[in-house]
Scaffold this motif. Structure first.
Motif, short mmCIF file in Angstrom:
data_model
loop_
_atom_site.label_atom_id
_atom_site.label_comp_id
_atom_site.label_asym_id
_atom_site.label_seq_id
_atom_site.Cartn_x
_atom_site.Cartn_y
_atom_site.Cartn_z
N ASP A 1 -47.87 11.37 -63.50
CA ASP A 1 -46.68 12.37 -63.06
C ASP A 1 -47.37 13.51 -62.99
OD1 ASP A 1 -44.93 14.42 -62.79
OD2 ASP A 1 -43.42 12.33 -64.37
N GLY A 2 -47.25 14.85 -62.15
CA GLY A 2 -48.12 15.99 -61.96
C GLY A 2 -47.06 17.29 -63.08
N GLU A 3 -46.66 16.36 -62.88
CA GLU A 3 -45.52 17.16 -64.60
C GLU A 3 -45.83 16.90 -65.82
OE1 GLU A 3 -42.93 19.12 -63.27
OE2 GLU A 3 -42.37 18.59 -61.42
N VAL A 4 -46.75 16.23 -66.30
CA VAL A 4 -47.73 15.86 -67.43
C VAL A 4 -48.88 16.42 -66.92
CG1 VAL A 4 -49.25 14.49 -68.95
CG2 VAL A 4 -46.44 13.09 -67.31
N PRO A 5 -49.03 18.22 -68.54
CA PRO A 5 -49.88 18.30 -68.33
C PRO A 5 -51.50 17.32 -68.46
CG PRO A 5 -48.56 19.09 -70.12
CD PRO A 5 -48.09 17.68 -69.13
N HIS A 6 -52.76 18.10 -67.75
CA HIS A 6 -53.26 16.45 -67.13
C HIS A 6 -54.80 18.30 -66.38
CE1 HIS A 6 -51.34 17.63 -63.49
NE2 HIS A 6 -52.35 17.55 -62.27
N GLY A 7 -56.03 17.87 -67.19
CA GLY A 7 -56.93 18.27 -66.27
C GLY A 7 -58.03 17.43 -67.19
N PRO A 8 -59.67 18.13 -66.60
CA PRO A 8 -60.56 18.04 -66.93
C PRO A 8 -61.13 17.79 -68.42
CG PRO A 8 -61.13 18.85 -64.82
CD PRO A 8 -59.18 19.13 -65.89
N GLU A 9 -61.50 16.91 -69.51
CA GLU A 9 -61.19 17.16 -70.62
C GLU A 9 -63.48 17.62 -70.92
OE1 GLU A 9 -60.42 17.40 -74.95
OE2 GLU A 9 -59.19 17.53 -72.85
N ASN A 10 -63.98 16.76 -70.60
CA ASN A 10 -65.84 17.04 -70.99
C ASN A 10 -65.85 16.24 -68.94
OD1 ASN A 10 -67.49 16.85 -72.09
ND2 ASN A 10 -67.99 15.07 -72.75
N LEU A 11 -66.94 17.26 -69.09
CA LEU A 11 -67.44 16.98 -68.01
C LEU A 11 -68.82 15.83 -68.34
CD1 LEU A 11 -67.93 20.24 -65.62
CD2 LEU A 11 -66.31 18.33 -65.88
N VAL A 12 -68.84 14.35 -67.74
CA VAL A 12 -69.98 13.39 -68.99
C VAL A 12 -71.61 14.16 -68.13
CG1 VAL A 12 -70.57 11.70 -69.34
CG2 VAL A 12 -68.72 11.93 -69.72
N GLN A 13 -71.16 13.35 -66.57
CA GLN A 13 -72.32 13.18 -65.74
C GLN A 13 -72.12 14.83 -64.41
OE1 GLN A 13 -74.55 9.83 -65.28
NE2 GLN A 13 -74.68 10.28 -62.81
N CYS A 14 -72.87 15.32 -64.13
CA CYS A 14 -72.72 16.51 -63.17
C CYS A 14 -73.77 16.11 -61.66
CB CYS A 14 -72.68 17.13 -63.17
SG CYS A 14 -71.39 18.95 -64.61
N PRO A 15 -73.55 16.46 -60.62
CA PRO A 15 -72.08 16.63 -60.32
C PRO A 15 -71.38 15.29 -60.51
CG PRO A 15 -73.86 16.62 -58.67
CD PRO A 15 -74.81 15.81 -60.15
N ILE A 16 -70.18 16.59 -59.72
CA ILE A 16 -68.83 15.39 -60.31
C ILE A 16 -68.24 16.06 -58.52
CG2 ILE A 16 -66.40 14.83 -61.27
CD1 ILE A 16 -68.05 15.25 -63.98
N LYS A 17 -67.71 14.54 -57.78
CA LYS A 17 -67.32 14.94 -56.73
C LYS A 17 -65.80 13.77 -57.23
CE LYS A 17 -70.18 16.23 -53.48
NZ LYS A 17 -70.25 16.27 -52.24
#
Length: 200
Positions: A172-188
């Motif tokens: 549900d987009g209303e729940v706060p969300h987003g990246p927490e930790n970038l483990v291996q870049c680059p990320i797509k």
């Protein structure tokens, strides 16, 4: 002289201006914000929205890019004869500005809304490095993520999920969300937001 089915057909300037204003308000953006991102003056944007003047194609292209739509969307109220299919070639997705852009995320919009109501937005999101802090997002509708490359820890509410290529996550987009930790870049990854339909 103006007997066109009892109402005057809107001029092209009025149609384009009304479409820009509608798209701007739908995104919750001010004239100042759009004019700054598009590189035009507030006065000029105001005149375009009211149909007082017609902007050149370069200016309209910059406004459309800022609003995250194809330029054809600006003419949708004037000429409704558009194809029902969209074909975006590899690497040709329109790069748009979103809140995560300041944090180093690159957003390529893979389809452009053609109707008066935004139904969905599919993005290809690229994160090249771990040099920025990660924003938290909230928006109406449902979001679906599909990992293509790299490894990321993604937070959704109180839970954190490790996403690797081939993994998906929907929420549900209303729940706060987003990246927490970038483990291996680059990320797509693909991010597809499906907006709720207005059933009034």
């Amino acid at each position: 002289m103006e007997n066109f089915n009892e109402t005057r057909a809107p001029a092209l300037e009025e149609s384009v201006g009304a479409a820009i204003r509608e798209l701007r308000l739908r995104e919750g953006l001010t004239i100042a914000q759009v004019s700054e991102l598009a590189g035009i003056s507030r006065g000029m944007l105001s005149k375009i929205e009211t149909g007082s003047t017609m902007a050149g194609m370069d200016t309209l292209a910059r406004i459309a890019r800022t609003l995250g739509v194809a330029m054809s969307a600006l003419f949708s109220k004037y000429d409704a004869t558009a194809s029902t299919a969209q074909h975006v070639k590899h690497g040709a997705g329109m790069e748009v500005v979103r809140r995560g852009t300041k944090s180093g995320h690159t957003y390529h919009l893979l389809a452009y809304g053609q109707g008066p109501v935004k139904l969905f937005e599919p993005f290809l999101i690229t994160i090249e490095d771990d040099s920025q802090r990660y924003p938290t997002f909230q928006h109406p509708g449902t979001e679906f993520l599909y990992m293509l490359e790299g490894v990321i820890e993604y937070r959704c509410g109180q839970q954190t999920y490790v996403l690797e290529p081939g993994d998906s996550l929907s929420f549900d987009g209303e729940v706060p969300h987003g990246p927490e930790n970038l483990v291996q870049c680059p990320i797509k990854f693909l991010s597809i937001i499906v907006y709720p339909r207005n059933t009034e």
